[in-house]
Design a protein around this motif. Structure first.
Motif, PDB file in Angstrom:
ATOM      1  N   ALA A 121       0.812  -1.219   0.000  1.00 61.39           N
ATOM      2  CA  ALA A 121       0.000   0.000   0.000  1.00 61.39           C
ATOM      3  C   ALA A 121       0.844   1.266   0.000  1.00 61.39           C
ATOM      4  N   LEU A 122       2.151   1.131   0.196  1.00 62.08           N
ATOM      5  CA  LEU A 122       3.032   2.291   0.240  1.00 62.08           C
ATOM      6  C   LEU A 122       4.082   2.181  -0.845  1.00 62.08           C
ATOM      7  N   ALA A 123       4.375   3.288  -1.481  1.00 58.19           N
ATOM      8  CA  ALA A 123       5.246   3.277  -2.655  1.00 58.19           C
ATOM      9  C   ALA A 123       6.702   3.033  -2.306  1.00 58.19           C
ATOM     10  N   TYR A 124       7.095   3.349  -1.071  1.00 58.73           N
ATOM     11  CA  TYR A 124       8.511   3.303  -0.719  1.00 58.73           C
ATOM     12  C   TYR A 124       8.705   2.531   0.591  1.00 58.73           C
ATOM     13  N   PRO A 125       9.890   1.929   0.776  1.00 60.90           N
ATOM     14  CA  PRO A 125      10.181   1.292   2.070  1.00 60.90           C
ATOM     15  C   PRO A 125      10.203   2.344   3.171  1.00 60.90           C
ATOM     16  N   TYR A 126       9.950   1.911   4.409  1.00 58.88           N
ATOM     17  CA  TYR A 126       9.826   2.883   5.488  1.00 58.88           C
ATOM     18  C   TYR A 126      10.295   2.284   6.798  1.00 58.88           C
ATOM     19  N   LEU A 127      10.318   3.118   7.849  1.00 62.34           N
ATOM     20  CA  LEU A 127      10.765   2.728   9.178  1.00 62.34           C
ATOM     21  C   LEU A 127       9.618   2.857  10.173  1.00 62.34           C
ATOM     22  N   VAL A 128       9.600   1.963  11.152  1.00 61.26           N
ATOM     23  CA  VAL A 128       8.651   2.057  12.261  1.00 61.26           C
ATOM     24  C   VAL A 128       9.448   2.243  13.550  1.00 61.26           C
ATOM     25  N   PRO A 129       8.807   2.721  14.634  1.00 60.00           N
ATOM     26  CA  PRO A 129       9.567   2.989  15.864  1.00 60.00           C
ATOM     27  C   PRO A 129      10.018   1.760  16.631  1.00 60.00           C
ATOM     28  N   GLY A 130       9.486   0.583  16.327  1.00 66.39           N
ATOM     29  CA  GLY A 130       9.820  -0.589  17.111  1.00 66.39           C
ATOM     30  C   GLY A 130       8.809  -0.803  18.215  1.00 66.39           C
ATOM     31  N   ALA A 131       9.121  -1.687  19.175  1.00 69.52           N
ATOM     32  CA  ALA A 131       8.191  -2.101  20.226  1.00 69.52           C
ATOM     33  C   ALA A 131       6.896  -2.592  19.578  1.00 69.52           C
ATOM     34  N   HIS A 132       5.746  -2.083  20.018  1.00 68.58           N
ATOM     35  CA  HIS A 132       4.476  -2.583  19.481  1.00 68.58           C
ATOM     36  C   HIS A 132       4.000  -1.766  18.280  1.00 68.58           C
ATOM     37  N   ALA A 178       3.116   1.321  12.411  1.00 67.25           N
ATOM     38  CA  ALA A 178       2.849   2.391  11.457  1.00 67.25           C
ATOM     39  C   ALA A 178       4.081   3.273  11.276  1.00 67.25           C
ATOM     40  N   LEU A 179       4.053   4.049  10.217  1.00 66.97           N
ATOM     41  CA  LEU A 179       5.077   5.064   9.955  1.00 66.97           C
ATOM     42  C   LEU A 179       4.661   6.351  10.660  1.00 66.97           C
ATOM     43  N   TRP A 180       5.506   6.829  11.583  1.00 66.71           N
ATOM     44  CA  TRP A 180       5.257   8.066  12.304  1.00 66.71           C
ATOM     45  C   TRP A 180       6.267   9.124  11.888  1.00 66.71           C
ATOM     46  N   THR A 181       5.911  10.395  12.023  1.00 65.79           N
ATOM     47  CA  THR A 181       6.739  11.459  11.471  1.00 65.79           C
ATOM     48  C   THR A 181       7.997  11.719  12.287  1.00 65.79           C
ATOM     49  N   TRP A 182       7.853  12.272  13.494  1.00 69.61           N
ATOM     50  CA  TRP A 182       9.068  12.696  14.191  1.00 69.61           C
ATOM     51  C   TRP A 182       9.856  11.514  14.730  1.00 69.61           C
ATOM     52  N   SER A 211      10.565   6.810   3.953  1.00 70.35           N
ATOM     53  CA  SER A 211       9.596   7.265   4.951  1.00 70.35           C
ATOM     54  C   SER A 211       9.149   8.694   4.662  1.00 70.35           C
ATOM     55  N   LEU A 212      10.111   9.574   4.401  1.00 74.24           N
ATOM     56  CA  LEU A 212       9.759  10.963   4.095  1.00 74.24           C
ATOM     57  C   LEU A 212       8.942  11.039   2.810  1.00 74.24           C
ATOM     58  N   ARG A 213       9.334  10.277   1.802  1.00 71.27           N
ATOM     59  CA  ARG A 213       8.597  10.322   0.539  1.00 71.27           C
ATOM     60  C   ARG A 213       7.161   9.822   0.711  1.00 71.27           C
ATOM     61  N   ASN A 214       6.973   8.782   1.510  1.00 69.81           N
ATOM     62  CA  ASN A 214       5.612   8.309   1.783  1.00 69.81           C
ATOM     63  C   ASN A 214       4.787   9.378   2.480  1.00 69.81           C
ATOM     64  N   LEU A 215       5.378  10.025   3.489  1.00 67.16           N
ATOM     65  CA  LEU A 215       4.642  11.050   4.228  1.00 67.16           C
ATOM     66  C   LEU A 215       4.285  12.232   3.340  1.00 67.16           C
ATOM     67  N   LEU A 216       5.222  12.669   2.512  1.00 64.43           N
ATOM     68  CA  LEU A 216       4.939  13.799   1.625  1.00 64.43           C
ATOM     69  C   LEU A 216       3.929  13.414   0.554  1.00 64.43           C
ATOM     70  N   ARG A 224       0.701  10.078  10.772  1.00 65.23           N
ATOM     71  CA  ARG A 224       0.963   8.648  10.758  1.00 65.23           C
ATOM     72  C   ARG A 224       0.374   8.043   9.500  1.00 65.23           C
ATOM     73  N   ILE A 225       1.034   6.996   8.992  1.00 68.54           N
ATOM     74  CA  ILE A 225       0.486   6.204   7.906  1.00 68.54           C
ATOM     75  C   ILE A 225       0.526   4.746   8.331  1.00 68.54           C
ATOM     76  N   ASP A 226      -0.609   4.078   8.280  1.00 67.86           N
ATOM     77  CA  ASP A 226      -0.686   2.679   8.661  1.00 67.86           C
ATOM     78  C   ASP A 226      -0.207   1.783   7.523  1.00 67.86           C
ATOM     79  N   PRO A 227       0.110   0.515   7.813  1.00 69.05           N
ATOM     80  CA  PRO A 227       0.599  -0.375   6.759  1.00 69.05           C
ATOM     81  C   PRO A 227      -0.381  -0.559   5.600  1.00 69.05           C
ATOM     82  N   ASP A 228      -1.675  -0.358   5.852  1.00 68.15           N
ATOM     83  CA  ASP A 228      -2.652  -0.480   4.762  1.00 68.15           C
ATOM     84  C   ASP A 228      -2.772   0.794   3.932  1.00 68.15           C
ATOM     85  N   GLY A 229      -1.947   1.790   4.238  1.00 65.99           N
ATOM     86  CA  GLY A 229      -1.944   3.033   3.478  1.00 65.99           C
ATOM     87  C   GLY A 229      -2.861   4.102   4.018  1.00 65.99           C
TER      88      GLY A 229
END
Length: 416
Positions: free
Chosen positions: A53-64, A67-71, A91-96, A108-113
């Protein structure tokens, strides 16, 4: 210390019904680690994600978190090895790419987009873009992103610009400092926050630098706006009597008789958000000296022996309750406030104090790892007890480089 809560606040009831952050996540964690660095080296591969659902690879914060979070991603990327760079850029490209047509950024962007527009992201995208340009030299990518960055700036200006040339927030939550009393449960769109306005200074400065580096438009107006906002923060948010910055209530002036309204009312609550002029360089040396000596280093205020308190211990709402939704920034020690404040201390000449702060945070992590086999998201500022989310990674990774940065007089978040 006496109970800071009023008698009608049912804290026990809240804790019985709220999610327990200590129980998250159902995760065995990495193999036993001898050091914090080894521990995180084993965990960071879990941060890399892809989704159809997302055009680019991304990072998540870890733990539980999934989703992709901004800061989180911005600050995490400052400490990741180079082979994670594609995921940081993605990650930045997905957010923009998910910025609304009107220019509103998702937090935030969830894995389903699905993108969350209920909260707005922190104004951090231009500084992030500049960091990527510095590290990659990819001017073509930044030229591609530039129109979205301009659209974002237009949205912030149209949606949040208020009196005195200061920005208010968007609503009563969502700055990332979840339960800052200045806006939690209040109408955030009438409050000018110190942290948010400092973020905007960084963004406008980054836009000026990007304009110059990319040869697009005129950098002068961007820098002039950054300088004007810096001056407004120091004029209207600084309290010379108390030696600190305060958020301002900018609710509309709806009534007056013969006296003209020439003042703005400060909100006399403090969290580490009030210290942002140190990290961002918005303060001058005189103001920085007072912030540091009267507030940051005071053991009865911000300075805990386990790191930096997210709220001074003398505030009436100060507490170290383990909670989620909101996460608790009303007292506990977190890595992000500690690291950014340490960079700010070093910026203004307090390098030994910054190194001491970094050491105390690392010692807190080390003791936790030895006792529980995990490093947590935040800690009781009075006892060092871990409070929430074992195996949290995100900006905790900054501890792996913080001391070396301070010795080298380097801040990876600084705008070049």
């Amino acid at each position: 210390m006496t109970d800071p809560y009023p008698i009608d606040y049912d804290l026990t009831g809240y804790l019985e019904t709220a999610p327990d952050p200590r129980a998250l996540p159902p995760h065995d964690g990495p193999p036993a680690a001898r050091s914090v660095d080894d521990y995180y080296r084993a965990l960071v591969p879990e941060l890399r994600r892809t989704s159809p659902a997302l055009a680019y690879p991304y990072l998540v914060p870890g733990a539980h978190y999934h989703a992709l979070w901004t800061w989180d991603t911005y600050f995490t990327g400052m400490a990741l090895p180079d082979d994670y760079f594609d995921h940081e850029v993605g990650s930045l490209r997905n957010l923009l790419a998910h910025t609304s047509e009107g220019g509103r950024p998702p937090s935030r962007i969830d894995p389903d987009g699905a993108a969350d527009y209920q909260h707005a992201a922190q104004p951090i995208h231009a500084a992030w873009s500049l960091s990527i340009l510095d590290r990659s030299g990819d001017t073509e990518l930044l030229r591609e992103l530039w129109p979205t960055l301009v659209r974002l700036r237009a949205w912030w200006d149209e949606s949040t610009m208020s009196r005195r040339g200061l920005h208010t927030w968007v609503r009563g939550s969502g700055t990332g400092i979840d339960n800052d009393p200045a806006i939690y449960g209040r109408s955030g769109d009438t409050v000018a926050l110190v942290d948010v306005n400092c973020f905007h200074v960084r963004e406008l400065t980054a836009m000026a630098v990007l304009s110059t580096r990319l040869g697009i438009g005129e950098p002068g107006p961007w820098q002039e706006r950054a300088d004007a906002l810096r001056a407004a923060i120091n004029t209207y948010m600084w309290d010379d009597q108390r030696g600190t910055y305060f958020h301002l209530d900018l609710a509309p002036h709806t009534w007056q008789t013969f006296q003209q309204l020439t003042w703005e009312l400060p909100l006399l609550t403090q969290t580490w958000a009030n210290l942002f002029p140190l990290w961002t360089g918005v303060a001058d040396q005189r103001r920085a000296d007072r912030l540091v000596t009267e507030h940051v280093l005071d053991p009865y205020r911000f300075r805990s022996r386990f790191g930096l308190r997210s709220t001074p211990a003398d505030q009436r709402f100060y507490n170290n309750v383990a909670m989620a939704n909101p996460s608790n920034w009303q007292g506990p020690v977190w890595a992000l406030p500690t690291a950014l404040t340490a960079y700010g201390l070093a910026r203004f000449g307090y390098r030994s104090e910054a190194l001491s702060l970094a050491k105390d945070l690392r010692d807190t992590f080390t003791r936790d790892l030895a006792a529980t086999g995990a490093v947590h998201e935040y800690y009781d500022a009075d006892t060092g007890t871990p409070l929430a989310h074992p195996h949290f990674v995100s900006w905790n990774l900054l501890i792996t480089r913080l001391a070396d940065d301070l010795v080298a007089s380097h801040d990876p978040t600084a705008l070049c």
